[in-house]
Design a protein around this motif. Structure first.
Motif, PDB file in Angstrom:
ATOM      1  N   ALA A  52       0.703  -1.233   0.008  1.00 14.03           N
ATOM      2  CA  ALA A  52      -0.047   0.060  -0.077  1.00 14.03           C
ATOM      3  C   ALA A  52       0.901   1.228   0.032  1.00 14.03           C
ATOM      4  CB  ALA A  52      -1.031   0.049   1.209  1.00 14.03           C
ATOM      5  N   GLN A  53       0.527   2.352  -0.593  1.00 15.97           N
ATOM      6  CA  GLN A  53       1.315   3.501  -0.677  1.00 15.97           C
ATOM      7  C   GLN A  53       0.484   4.666  -0.205  1.00 15.97           C
ATOM      8  OE1 GLN A  53       4.306   3.419  -1.714  1.00 15.97           O
ATOM      9  NE2 GLN A  53       4.385   1.257  -2.628  1.00 15.97           N
ATOM     10  N   ALA A  54       1.203   5.750   0.310  1.00 12.35           N
ATOM     11  CA  ALA A  54       0.550   6.954   1.056  1.00 12.35           C
ATOM     12  C   ALA A  54       0.038   7.905  -0.153  1.00 12.35           C
ATOM     13  CB  ALA A  54       1.522   7.659   1.689  1.00 12.35           C
ATOM     14  N   GLN A  55       0.667   7.693  -1.177  1.00  9.64           N
ATOM     15  CA  GLN A  55       0.232   8.449  -2.510  1.00  9.64           C
ATOM     16  C   GLN A  55      -1.078   8.037  -3.082  1.00  9.64           C
ATOM     17  OE1 GLN A  55       2.981   6.838  -2.450  1.00  9.64           O
ATOM     18  NE2 GLN A  55       4.826   8.403  -2.411  1.00  9.64           N
ATOM     19  N   THR A  56      -1.639   6.556  -2.803  1.00  6.78           N
ATOM     20  CA  THR A  56      -3.060   6.389  -3.125  1.00  6.78           C
ATOM     21  C   THR A  56      -4.158   6.976  -2.221  1.00  6.78           C
ATOM     22  OG1 THR A  56      -3.106   4.182  -1.976  1.00  6.78           O
ATOM     23  CG2 THR A  56      -1.944   4.553  -4.219  1.00  6.78           C
ATOM     24  N   GLY A  57      -3.482   7.403  -1.157  1.00 13.09           N
ATOM     25  CA  GLY A  57      -4.580   7.708   0.244  1.00 13.09           C
ATOM     26  C   GLY A  57      -4.966   6.591   0.844  1.00 13.09           C
ATOM     27  N   ALA A  58      -4.163   5.564   0.747  1.00 12.38           N
ATOM     28  CA  ALA A  58      -4.802   4.362   1.568  1.00 12.38           C
ATOM     29  C   ALA A  58      -4.487   4.580   2.940  1.00 12.38           C
ATOM     30  CB  ALA A  58      -4.062   3.100   1.094  1.00 12.38           C
ATOM     31  N   TYR A  59      -3.575   5.195   3.340  1.00 12.03           N
ATOM     32  CA  TYR A  59      -3.167   5.672   4.590  1.00 12.03           C
ATOM     33  C   TYR A  59      -2.736   7.065   4.545  1.00 12.03           C
ATOM     34  CZ  TYR A  59       1.581   4.636   3.728  1.00 12.03           C
ATOM     35  OH  TYR A  59       3.074   4.404   3.118  1.00 12.03           O
ATOM     36  N   LEU A  60      -2.622   7.874   5.749  1.00 10.40           N
ATOM     37  CA  LEU A  60      -2.050   9.349   5.607  1.00 10.40           C
ATOM     38  C   LEU A  60      -0.639   9.503   6.131  1.00 10.40           C
ATOM     39  CD1 LEU A  60      -5.284  11.226   7.047  1.00 10.40           C
ATOM     40  CD2 LEU A  60      -4.760  10.659   4.618  1.00 10.40           C
ATOM     41  N   GLU A  61       0.179  10.012   5.552  1.00  4.21           N
ATOM     42  CA  GLU A  61       1.639  10.437   5.924  1.00  4.21           C
ATOM     43  C   GLU A  61       1.915  11.690   5.656  1.00  4.21           C
ATOM     44  OE1 GLU A  61       4.431   7.350   4.619  1.00  4.21           O
ATOM     45  OE2 GLU A  61       5.766   8.951   3.950  1.00  4.21           O
ATOM     46  N   PHE A  62       2.486  12.381   6.707  1.00  5.92           N
ATOM     47  CA  PHE A  62       3.056  13.950   6.843  1.00  5.92           C
ATOM     48  C   PHE A  62       4.302  13.889   7.842  1.00  5.92           C
ATOM     49  CE2 PHE A  62      -0.571  13.812   9.405  1.00  5.92           C
ATOM     50  CZ  PHE A  62      -0.093  14.663  10.604  1.00  5.92           C
ATOM     51  N   THR A  63       5.119  14.999   7.750  1.00  6.47           N
ATOM     52  CA  THR A  63       6.091  15.165   8.596  1.00  6.47           C
ATOM     53  C   THR A  63       5.612  16.323   9.584  1.00  6.47           C
ATOM     54  OG1 THR A  63       7.675  14.264   6.958  1.00  6.47           O
ATOM     55  CG2 THR A  63       8.660  15.746   8.841  1.00  6.47           C
ATOM     56  N   LEU A  64       6.005  15.989  11.008  1.00  7.07           N
ATOM     57  CA  LEU A  64       6.045  17.295  11.816  1.00  7.07           C
ATOM     58  C   LEU A  64       7.436  17.550  12.304  1.00  7.07           C
ATOM     59  CD1 LEU A  64       2.829  16.356  14.065  1.00  7.07           C
ATOM     60  CD2 LEU A  64       3.133  18.124  12.466  1.00  7.07           C
ATOM     61  N   HIS A  65       7.890  18.817  12.318  1.00  5.35           N
ATOM     62  CA  HIS A  65       9.084  19.077  13.056  1.00  5.35           C
ATOM     63  C   HIS A  65       8.863  19.790  14.681  1.00  5.35           C
ATOM     64  CE1 HIS A  65      11.615  19.166   9.228  1.00  5.35           C
ATOM     65  NE2 HIS A  65      10.246  19.107   8.726  1.00  5.35           N
ATOM     66  N   PHE A  66       9.583  19.341  15.339  1.00  4.91           N
ATOM     67  CA  PHE A  66       9.265  19.502  16.652  1.00  4.91           C
ATOM     68  C   PHE A  66      10.443  20.322  17.360  1.00  4.91           C
ATOM     69  CE2 PHE A  66       6.499  15.878  16.433  1.00  4.91           C
ATOM     70  CZ  PHE A  66       5.321  16.171  17.264  1.00  4.91           C
ATOM     71  N   ILE A  67       9.992  21.241  18.392  1.00  4.05           N
ATOM     72  CA  ILE A  67      11.261  22.064  19.148  1.00  4.05           C
ATOM     73  C   ILE A  67      10.754  22.454  20.528  1.00  4.05           C
ATOM     74  CG2 ILE A  67      10.582  24.409  18.187  1.00  4.05           C
ATOM     75  CD1 ILE A  67      13.490  24.677  17.871  1.00  4.05           C
ATOM     76  N   SER A  68      11.698  22.335  21.392  1.00  3.54           N
ATOM     77  CA  SER A  68      11.307  23.034  22.730  1.00  3.54           C
ATOM     78  C   SER A  68      12.532  23.946  23.288  1.00  3.54           C
ATOM     79  CB  SER A  68      11.016  21.657  23.536  1.00  3.54           C
ATOM     80  OG  SER A  68      10.950  22.185  25.072  1.00  3.54           O
TER      81      SER A  68
END
Length: 256
Positions: A114-130
């Motif tokens: 399965a590929q994220a590009q098909t929308g089968a599942y969702l994928e993205f990146t978060l950048h964290f800082i503290s």
């Protein structure tokens, strides 16, 4: 055989046939995990929100300073990023039942990729800082009643069939809403729950070094092997919220 015996035999045969038919109908109507993905009736995205506590910030991109990061991201921002990176319109696309052993690569019931590009599942990146050295914790609710981490739906069972994972530092953390206060780790993958009404270290994930950006890949999916992933949830809508807190670590003397 006399007439009465023939009638009794016919009644028995009729009853048997009816019982067989009822059994066949029951089997045909039964719901199983891995509902069919062939009929295009899949879960539909409605909302996606991420929030951070006061000592923690994040964003969809890395920045030069802490003040450029934010404490809240909403559906429109995350949806736009997924659209630009994966080519998926999550406002109209539909999740498909998939499964994974590592929270990173996914397959359908037949074992195909399965590929994220098909929308089968969702994928993205978060950048964290503290501002401080902290451990990032996924929490059920904020201290002032802010929305916490949760899957929700108007259809019973769908929230229990959903999962989310966070990958960085060569490790993956998977949130399973069915696990409550338990957690387990195997092969660099930690699967955990969040105790109801509590902020617990069982939901601790990756560490941050003060003033240092860390990128984390977030994935959200419908777990096909979950007992709740049945025909009963086909076509249902859903919402996802996430809340993170930065937990300062104590030194060896127990002082922060």
């Amino acid at each position: 055989m006399d007439q009465e015996g023939k009638q009794d035999l016919r009644r028995r045969l009729t009853a048997t046939v009816l019982l067989v038919l009822f059994a066949l109908v029951a089997i045909a109507m039964a719901s199983f995990a891995w509902f069919s993905i062939a009929d295009q009736a899949k879960a539909r995205q409605l909302a996606l929100t991420a929030n951070a506590g006061n000592s923690l910030r994040f964003d969809l991109d890395a920045h030069d300073s802490f003040d450029q990061y934010v404490s809240t991201l909403g559906f429109d921002q995350i949806a736009a990023r997924i659209s630009s990176e994966q080519g998926v319109d999550i406002d109209s696309s539909k999740l498909q039942p998939v499964t994974t052993s590592d929270g990173q690569s996914f397959t359908y019931e037949d074992g195909s990729q399965a590929q994220a590009q098909t929308g089968a599942y969702l994928e993205f990146t978060l950048h964290f800082i503290s501002h401080q050295d902290v451990v990032v914790r996924l929490t059920e609710a904020g201290r002032n009643g802010e929305a916490g981490t949760a899957f929700s739906s108007s259809v019973d069972g769908l929230p229990q069939a959903m999962r989310m994972s966070f990958t960085c530092d060569g490790r993956t953390w998977i949130y399973d809403p069915n696990l409550g206060s338990s957690a387990s780790t195997s092969g660099g993958v930690t699967t955990f729950g969040i105790p109801a009404g509590a902020s617990s270290e069982v939901a601790d994930m990756f560490s941050l070094v003060a003033e240092t950006d860390k990128s984390t890949i977030v994935r959200i999916w419908l777990e096909g092997t979950d007992p709740n992933c049945t025909n009963m949830i086909k076509g249902a809508d859903y919402a996802v919220t996430m809340r993170f807190e930065g937990i300062e670590q104590q030194d060896e003397q127990g002082q922060q």
